[in-house]
Design an enzyme around this catalytic site. Structure first.
Site, PDB file in Angstrom:
ATOM      1  N   ASP A 161      36.215  10.370  -7.957  1.00  0.00           N
ATOM      2  CA  ASP A 161      37.011   9.240  -8.434  1.00  0.00           C
ATOM      3  C   ASP A 161      36.525   8.908  -9.833  1.00  0.00           C
ATOM      4  OD1 ASP A 161      38.879   7.099  -6.657  1.00  0.00           O
ATOM      5  OD2 ASP A 161      38.159   6.335  -8.573  1.00  0.00           O
ATOM      6  N   ASP A 217      37.087  12.742 -13.645  1.00  0.00           N
ATOM      7  CA  ASP A 217      38.503  12.547 -13.932  1.00  0.00           C
ATOM      8  C   ASP A 217      39.205  13.879 -13.711  1.00  0.00           C
ATOM      9  OD1 ASP A 217      41.040  12.178 -15.108  1.00  0.00           O
ATOM     10  OD2 ASP A 217      40.245  10.804 -16.618  1.00  0.00           O
ATOM     11  N   VAL A 218      40.236  13.899 -12.876  1.00  0.00           N
ATOM     12  CA  VAL A 218      40.918  15.170 -12.584  1.00  0.00           C
ATOM     13  C   VAL A 218      41.573  15.771 -13.821  1.00  0.00           C
ATOM     14  CG1 VAL A 218      41.291  14.669 -10.139  1.00  0.00           C
ATOM     15  CG2 VAL A 218      43.030  13.991 -11.831  1.00  0.00           C
ATOM     16  N   ASN A 222      44.453  14.713  -3.967  1.00  0.00           N
ATOM     17  CA  ASN A 222      45.146  13.466  -3.657  1.00  0.00           C
ATOM     18  C   ASN A 222      45.276  12.523  -4.857  1.00  0.00           C
ATOM     19  OD1 ASN A 222      45.781  10.921  -1.935  1.00  0.00           O
ATOM     20  ND2 ASN A 222      43.797  10.434  -2.869  1.00  0.00           N
ATOM     21  N   TYR A 254      57.171  10.208 -12.670  1.00  0.00           N
ATOM     22  CA  TYR A 254      56.543  10.381 -11.356  1.00  0.00           C
ATOM     23  C   TYR A 254      57.259  11.463 -10.558  1.00  0.00           C
ATOM     24  CZ  TYR A 254      54.499   9.108  -6.836  1.00  0.00           C
ATOM     25  OH  TYR A 254      53.831   9.131  -5.643  1.00  0.00           O
ATOM     26  N   LYS A 313      55.613  15.019  -9.197  1.00  0.00           N
ATOM     27  CA  LYS A 313      55.504  15.343  -7.772  1.00  0.00           C
ATOM     28  C   LYS A 313      56.344  16.562  -7.390  1.00  0.00           C
ATOM     29  CE  LYS A 313      52.511  12.282  -6.539  1.00  0.00           C
ATOM     30  NZ  LYS A 313      51.170  12.710  -6.085  1.00  0.00           N
ATOM     31  N   THR A 348      49.758   1.027  -0.700  1.00  0.00           N
ATOM     32  CA  THR A 348      48.476   1.000  -1.392  1.00  0.00           C
ATOM     33  C   THR A 348      48.530  -0.001  -2.540  1.00  0.00           C
ATOM     34  OG1 THR A 348      49.149   2.733  -2.932  1.00  0.00           O
ATOM     35  CG2 THR A 348      48.124   3.445  -0.861  1.00  0.00           C
TER      36      THR A 348
END
Length: 301
Positions: free
Chosen positions: A59, A82-83, A109, A174, A178, A209
């Site tokens: 994270d 950080d991804v 995720n 977004y 995805k 969330t």
């Protein structure tokens, strides 16, 4: 292709366990979860840890990771990363492999839900950020781990969304990200199959969330845009419910899993449904008004 072979392929894509496929037990397995400090990632860590897995969480929030590590106690490894940082994610996989002796399961995720915006309106840097985290971040997570997963005949899950196949007013960045994740996961599944490893795509509707609340509840236009969905598709699931779905998908090496179930019909019939939905929404004057309101709001100082 025979009817039986076709039906078998459909069942497999739905993630239904076929005779002889067996159960993939995560007990003692090493599972890497990105975005593990909060939301679905943390809920999944709890679920898999409870099933005996060794969980490794990444994270960007060190405080959230510290809380997760304290809560889970044993069999947990945490990495601030950080991804978007390809070098950092490679270092995470190397460090985890050194600490645990290997890596069995990866759950890509980590993701962000941006504020509603049109393509004309969105800041290009904001667009890049969404794709860098949601799509390229999945590649950065999965790519350095593939050799480990293949060697241990493990499983990879990439988290997509129902937004990958359904129209979303004001959410193009977004949706694009995805949809890309979906194709990455499908390609990966085919590439790993011959090596005894597996991969799958997880699709969710609205998961309740912190990010979803900020976008859909705290933003008046976001709430109105969500209201354009048919009522069954607006049903929310909790992060814990999403985690149970993911854990079940890992257990049966599902190539595809989706929740809530109300999205299933749209997902399976998308070739027809999307033609109709796109035409209806493009002609819907209320949608025209919402887009104008969204762009007018964005143009204010």
């Amino acid at each position: 292709m025979s009817v039986l072979a076709t039906a078998t392929g459909i069942v497999r894509d739905l993630g239904v366990p076929l005779p002889g496929r067996g159960h993939y037990d995560v007990r003692g397995k090493v599972v890497l979860i990105t975005g593990g400090g909060d939301g679905i990632g943390l809920a999944l860590a709890r679920e898999l840890h409870g099933r005996g897995a060794v969980v490794a969480l990444t994270d960007i929030d060190p405080a959230a990771l510290a809380r997760a590590g304290t809560e889970l106690g044993s069999r947990v490894h945490t990495f601030v990363a950080d991804v978007r940082d390809r070098v950092a994610m490679e270092a995470v996989v190397r460090a985890l492999s050194t600490e645990t002796g290997g890596l069995d399961v990866v759950v890509a995720n980590a993701g962000v839900t941006p504020p509603p915006a049109t393509l004309r309106q969105i800041d290009p840097e904001g667009f890049d950020r969404v794709l860098d985290i949601n799509l390229t971040g999945v590649f950065n997570t999965v790519r350095p781990a593939i050799d480990e997963v293949v060697a241990r005949r493990g499983h990879i899950v990439v988290v997509s969304s129902a937004a990958a196949f359904a129209p979303g007013l004001g959410g193009a960045s977004y949706m694009i990200s995805k949809a890309g994740v979906e194709q990455l996961g499908r390609a990966l599944r085919l590439e790993l199959a011959g090596f005894g490893a597996s991969a799958g795509v997880a699709y969710f509707g609205v998961v309740d969330t912190r990010l979803a609340k900020a976008t859909l509840d705290d933003d008046a236009l976001g709430a109105e845009l969500e209201a354009r969905l048919p009522r069954p598709l607006r049903r929310r699931i909790t992060a814990e419910q999403a985690a149970e779905v993911l854990a079940g998908a890992i257990a049966r090496r599902a190539g595809r899993t989706l929740a809530p179930a109300a999205w299933q019909g749209w997902a399976l019939l998308r070739g027809f449904v999307n033609v109709v939905a796109d035409g209806v929404l493009a002609a819907d004057r209320r949608c025209h008004t919402l887009i104008r309101e969204l762009e007018a709001r964005g143009s204010r100082p």
